[in-house]
Design a protein around this motif. Structure first.
Motif, PDB file in Angstrom:
ATOM      1  N   PHE A  40     -14.786  43.838  21.012  1.00 15.29           N
ATOM      2  CA  PHE A  40     -15.497  43.068  20.000  1.00 15.29           C
ATOM      3  C   PHE A  40     -16.929  42.834  20.472  1.00 15.29           C
ATOM      4  O   PHE A  40     -17.263  43.086  21.626  1.00 15.29           O
ATOM      5  N   ALA A  41     -17.769  42.333  19.557  1.00 13.16           N
ATOM      6  CA  ALA A  41     -19.187  42.128  19.855  1.00 13.16           C
ATOM      7  C   ALA A  41     -19.373  40.851  20.669  1.00 13.16           C
ATOM      8  O   ALA A  41     -19.700  39.782  20.136  1.00 13.16           O
ATOM      9  N   PHE A  42     -19.173  40.977  21.964  1.00 15.19           N
ATOM     10  CA  PHE A  42     -19.085  39.835  22.867  1.00 15.19           C
ATOM     11  C   PHE A  42     -20.255  38.864  22.713  1.00 15.19           C
ATOM     12  O   PHE A  42     -20.048  37.648  22.654  1.00 15.19           O
ATOM     13  N   SER A  43     -21.464  39.359  22.650  1.00 15.23           N
ATOM     14  CA  SER A  43     -22.638  38.479  22.664  1.00 15.23           C
ATOM     15  C   SER A  43     -22.714  37.567  21.444  1.00 15.23           C
ATOM     16  O   SER A  43     -23.376  36.524  21.482  1.00 15.23           O
ATOM     17  N   SER A  44     -22.046  37.919  20.372  1.00  4.38           N
ATOM     18  CA  SER A  44     -22.113  37.105  19.151  1.00  4.38           C
ATOM     19  C   SER A  44     -20.949  36.137  19.017  1.00  4.38           C
ATOM     20  O   SER A  44     -20.835  35.426  18.018  1.00  4.38           O
ATOM     21  N   TYR A  45     -20.087  36.097  20.007  1.00  2.00           N
ATOM     22  CA  TYR A  45     -18.921  35.225  19.981  1.00  2.00           C
ATOM     23  C   TYR A  45     -19.123  33.981  20.828  1.00  2.00           C
ATOM     24  O   TYR A  45     -19.741  34.035  21.896  1.00  2.00           O
ATOM     25  N   GLY A  46     -18.578  32.860  20.340  1.00  2.00           N
ATOM     26  CA  GLY A  46     -18.425  31.693  21.187  1.00  2.00           C
ATOM     27  C   GLY A  46     -17.244  31.910  22.121  1.00  2.00           C
ATOM     28  O   GLY A  46     -16.303  32.643  21.794  1.00  2.00           O
ATOM     29  N   LEU A  47     -17.281  31.281  23.280  1.00  2.00           N
ATOM     30  CA  LEU A  47     -16.250  31.494  24.297  1.00  2.00           C
ATOM     31  C   LEU A  47     -15.808  30.158  24.876  1.00  2.00           C
ATOM     32  O   LEU A  47     -16.587  29.199  24.885  1.00  2.00           O
ATOM     33  N   ALA A  48     -14.599  30.121  25.355  1.00  2.00           N
ATOM     34  CA  ALA A  48     -14.095  28.873  25.912  1.00  2.00           C
ATOM     35  C   ALA A  48     -13.024  29.141  26.945  1.00  2.00           C
ATOM     36  O   ALA A  48     -12.426  30.219  26.988  1.00  2.00           O
ATOM     37  N   TRP A  49     -12.786  28.135  27.763  1.00  2.00           N
ATOM     38  CA  TRP A  49     -11.654  28.096  28.670  1.00  2.00           C
ATOM     39  C   TRP A  49     -10.758  26.934  28.259  1.00  2.00           C
ATOM     40  O   TRP A  49     -11.250  25.826  28.026  1.00  2.00           O
ATOM     41  N   PHE A  50      -9.468  27.215  28.197  1.00  2.00           N
ATOM     42  CA  PHE A  50      -8.439  26.212  27.950  1.00  2.00           C
ATOM     43  C   PHE A  50      -7.494  26.203  29.150  1.00  2.00           C
ATOM     44  O   PHE A  50      -7.474  27.144  29.945  1.00  2.00           O
ATOM     45  N   ARG A  51      -6.705  25.153  29.260  1.00  2.00           N
ATOM     46  CA  ARG A  51      -5.682  25.125  30.304  1.00  2.00           C
ATOM     47  C   ARG A  51      -4.443  24.421  29.778  1.00  2.00           C
ATOM     48  O   ARG A  51      -4.509  23.599  28.870  1.00  2.00           O
TER      49      ARG A  51
END
Length: 132
Positions: free
Chosen positions: A27-38
């Motif tokens: 996917f178009a990585f630079s246009s995506y928001g990203l997060a870490w969950f636990r």
């Protein structure tokens, strides 16, 4: 196919550090928001840290109160990778850690909390255990 592959988990003593990585593809990585969950044993999954795409302020970060000042999320768009630097680790940080991607790029960036429902793609997780 979309893939998010986490790495960097392991066993660390209290007060120690780890850096988690999540390599993305498909996917178009630079246009995506990203997060870490636990998700700890017997607990619900919780949002730990998030970072927007360039569309929403260009890398605005959000953190859960429990990790503020100890964890840092960052992204390298050239490498399609998101990181979570974890310092001053505590036993209560023990959990499976997941990275996630949001196709809107970060519509949630003005909210205080990081919600599962905002994210479209998920990795399989990497285990972090903090114990002496």
């Amino acid at each position: 196919d979309v893939q998010l592959v986490e790495s960097g988990g392991g066993l660390v003593q209290p007060g120690g550090s780890l850096r988690l990585s999540c390599a993305a593809s498909g996917f178009a990585f630079s246009s995506y928001g990203l997060a870490w969950f636990r998700q700890g044993a017997g607990k619900e999954r919780e949002g730990v840290a998030a970072i927007t795409s360039g569309t929403f302020g260009g890398g605005v970060t959000s953190y859960a109160d429990s990790v503020k000042g100890r964890f840092t999320i960052s992204r390298d768009n050239a490498k399609n990778t998101v990181y979570l630097q974890m310092n001053s680790l505590k036993p209560e940080d023990t959990a499976m850690y997941y990275c996630a991607a949001d196709s809107t790029g970060g519509r949630w960036y003005l909210r205080a909390d990081i919600r599962e429902a905002d994210f479209d793609y998920w990795g399989q997780g990497t285990q972090v255990t903090v114990s002496s």
